[in-house]
Design a protein around this motif. Structure first.
Motif, PDB file in Angstrom:
ATOM      1  N   PRO A 122     -24.490   1.635 -62.570  1.00 36.26           N
ATOM      2  CA  PRO A 122     -24.563   2.344 -61.269  1.00 36.26           C
ATOM      3  C   PRO A 122     -25.092   2.658 -60.511  1.00 36.26           C
ATOM      4  CG  PRO A 122     -22.468   2.317 -62.343  1.00 36.26           C
ATOM      5  CD  PRO A 122     -23.522   2.305 -63.374  1.00 36.26           C
ATOM      6  N   PHE A 123     -26.063   1.483 -59.503  1.00 31.92           N
ATOM      7  CA  PHE A 123     -27.027   2.338 -58.000  1.00 31.92           C
ATOM      8  C   PHE A 123     -26.428   1.978 -56.797  1.00 31.92           C
ATOM      9  CE2 PHE A 123     -30.634   0.361 -56.004  1.00 31.92           C
ATOM     10  CZ  PHE A 123     -31.399   0.702 -56.523  1.00 31.92           C
ATOM     11  N   TRP A 124     -26.874   3.415 -56.078  1.00 29.55           N
ATOM     12  CA  TRP A 124     -26.172   3.771 -54.991  1.00 29.55           C
ATOM     13  C   TRP A 124     -27.451   3.829 -53.483  1.00 29.55           C
ATOM     14  CZ3 TRP A 124     -21.296   4.591 -56.884  1.00 29.55           C
ATOM     15  CH2 TRP A 124     -21.166   5.144 -58.435  1.00 29.55           C
ATOM     16  N   PRO A 125     -26.846   3.402 -52.235  1.00 31.32           N
ATOM     17  CA  PRO A 125     -25.171   3.231 -52.678  1.00 31.32           C
ATOM     18  C   PRO A 125     -24.158   1.954 -52.640  1.00 31.32           C
ATOM     19  CG  PRO A 125     -26.183   2.568 -50.608  1.00 31.32           C
ATOM     20  CD  PRO A 125     -27.418   2.760 -51.405  1.00 31.32           C
ATOM     21  N   ALA A 126     -25.052   0.693 -53.447  1.00 36.76           N
ATOM     22  CA  ALA A 126     -24.200  -0.343 -53.298  1.00 36.76           C
ATOM     23  C   ALA A 126     -23.698  -0.355 -54.889  1.00 36.76           C
ATOM     24  CB  ALA A 126     -25.358  -0.734 -54.746  1.00 36.76           C
ATOM     25  N   ALA A 127     -23.410   0.935 -55.091  1.00 37.51           N
ATOM     26  CA  ALA A 127     -21.789   0.386 -56.366  1.00 37.51           C
ATOM     27  C   ALA A 127     -20.899   1.821 -55.679  1.00 37.51           C
ATOM     28  CB  ALA A 127     -22.058   1.436 -57.612  1.00 37.51           C
ATOM     29  N   LEU A 128     -21.085   2.093 -54.297  1.00 36.19           N
ATOM     30  CA  LEU A 128     -20.101   2.757 -53.562  1.00 36.19           C
ATOM     31  C   LEU A 128     -18.870   1.984 -53.139  1.00 36.19           C
ATOM     32  CD1 LEU A 128     -21.878   4.947 -51.135  1.00 36.19           C
ATOM     33  CD2 LEU A 128     -20.973   6.088 -53.040  1.00 36.19           C
ATOM     34  N   PRO A 129     -17.197   2.298 -53.899  1.00 39.54           N
ATOM     35  CA  PRO A 129     -16.301   1.315 -53.195  1.00 39.54           C
ATOM     36  C   PRO A 129     -16.328   0.503 -51.534  1.00 39.54           C
ATOM     37  CG  PRO A 129     -15.378   3.512 -52.987  1.00 39.54           C
ATOM     38  CD  PRO A 129     -16.803   3.751 -53.981  1.00 39.54           C
ATOM     39  N   ASP A 130     -16.308   1.574 -50.742  1.00 37.10           N
ATOM     40  CA  ASP A 130     -17.027   0.723 -49.482  1.00 37.10           C
ATOM     41  C   ASP A 130     -17.892   0.207 -49.321  1.00 37.10           C
ATOM     42  OD1 ASP A 130     -14.413   1.665 -48.933  1.00 37.10           O
ATOM     43  OD2 ASP A 130     -15.081   3.860 -48.283  1.00 37.10           O
TER      44      ASP A 130
END
Length: 337
Positions: A230-238
């Motif tokens: 997971p790469f953040w923020p891309a993997a945040l549910p919203d």
């Protein structure tokens, strides 16, 4: 650069992020505090481990995180996503009908360019957010701006600089910028940067800042890591996480991240767009990366939002019932750019 590697992630050494509620608890480890725009950056006393303090604060119910370093994509990885190449001038005509849609772009800033020289939105752009002209990723924001405008003719942009010329920023700076957006949130937000976290869990303050923009469609790059981590923020549910396909728009680009957390994909190889005028570049470049696939998806949503609320436009553009899906890459958004 002031960076520390922890668990295959990068952080600012000796710093943690939290809110004011945790300051008294963390006081015994604190050397100094920087408090602005709803984020407290605690500078720890020498020798104190930011990961240990983060975990301790979380166990006591506080929102805390090391100050993760966020990087534009491309930056640290090789392959075709590593650098821009000079390009001949790219044909472009601004949209005749002005769109009411504004796309927010947090990145390296924006430089002067003929494509937007006469635009009202550029005249209103603070010069403090101008593109930095030196660094490995100088021109990244200008390149993204061109892709967004070609994909959504007539749209306006609001650009904030949160990354330096090397494409590097940190969680504190991005969260503060997002918190300032609450006064006038854009309907669509393009974030072509991100990070891994030390524990592969969502960064809580970044998550909070994006959730505080409930009417904004946030589109973020999945990263050039070629993994499913997971790469953040891309993997945040919203958040709409965007991977890259190759120039045929049929297969995953070899550098692109992938996984069940990815929502959409678009071409990310050898795209041409606006760029800086420096060295061998005459205002145009060809570049590759999930950064630029993200702009194509954000632009497609912005174009559909001319006649619809942004959330509804995103639902139509990303409808899996009407659009082809690629396993681990999400809905394919085709582009002629």
């Amino acid at each position: 650069m002031d960076l520390q590697s922890v668990g295959e992630s990068l952080i600012r050494p000796g710093q943690i992020l939290t809110d004011r509620s945790a300051l008294s608890v963390a006081a015994r480890w604190t050397q100094a505090v920087a408090d602005a725009d709803g984020v407290c950056v605690i500078h720890l006393s020498p020798g104190v481990d930011p990961i240990e303090i983060t975990m301790d604060l979380r166990e006591h119910g506080f929102r805390a995180s090391p100050n993760h370093v966020l990087a534009g994509q491309p930056l640290f990885w090789g392959g075709p996503a590593s650098r821009p190449f000079p390009s001949p001038p790219v044909p472009y005509k601004p949209g005749r009908a002005r769109s009411p849609v504004v796309v927010g772009l947090l990145d390296t800033g924006i430089a002067e360019h003929p494509w937007w020289a006469d635009s009202d939105w550029y005249e209103e752009q603070p010069r403090d957010d101008a593109e930095l002209l030196e660094g490995r990723q100088a021109g990244h924001g200008t390149f993204l701006a061109g892709l967004l405008l070609r994909q959504a003719p007539g749209a306006g942009l609001r650009v904030w600089r949160v990354l330096d010329g090397d494409g590097v920023g940190d969680e504190a700076g991005v969260v503060r910028a997002l918190n300032r957006l609450r006064e006038r949130p854009p309907p669509i937000l393009n974030l072509s940067f991100g990070c891994h976290t030390f524990d592969d869990r969502p960064p809580p303050l970044l998550d909070d800042a994006l959730r505080a923009l409930p009417d904004t469609v946030t589109v973020a790059c999945a990263g050039n890591t070629a993994t499913d981590r997971p790469f953040w923020p891309a993997a945040l549910p919203d958040v709409v996480g965007v991977a890259a396909v190759d120039a045929t728009q049929e297969r995953r680009a070899p550098f692109s991240a992938y996984g069940s957390w990815v929502n959409a994909c678009a071409r990310g190889e050898w795209l041409a767009s606006s760029f800086l005028e420096r060295d061998e570049f005459a205002g145009y470049a060809v570049w590759s990366g999930t950064s630029f696939a993200t702009a194509l998806v954000a632009g497609a949503i912005a174009d559909a939002a001319k006649d619809l609320p942004a959330k509804e436009a995103a639902g139509r553009v990303l409808d899996p019932e009407t659009t082809r899906q690629i396993p681990d890459l999400g809905v394919l958004i085709r582009s002629s750019l």
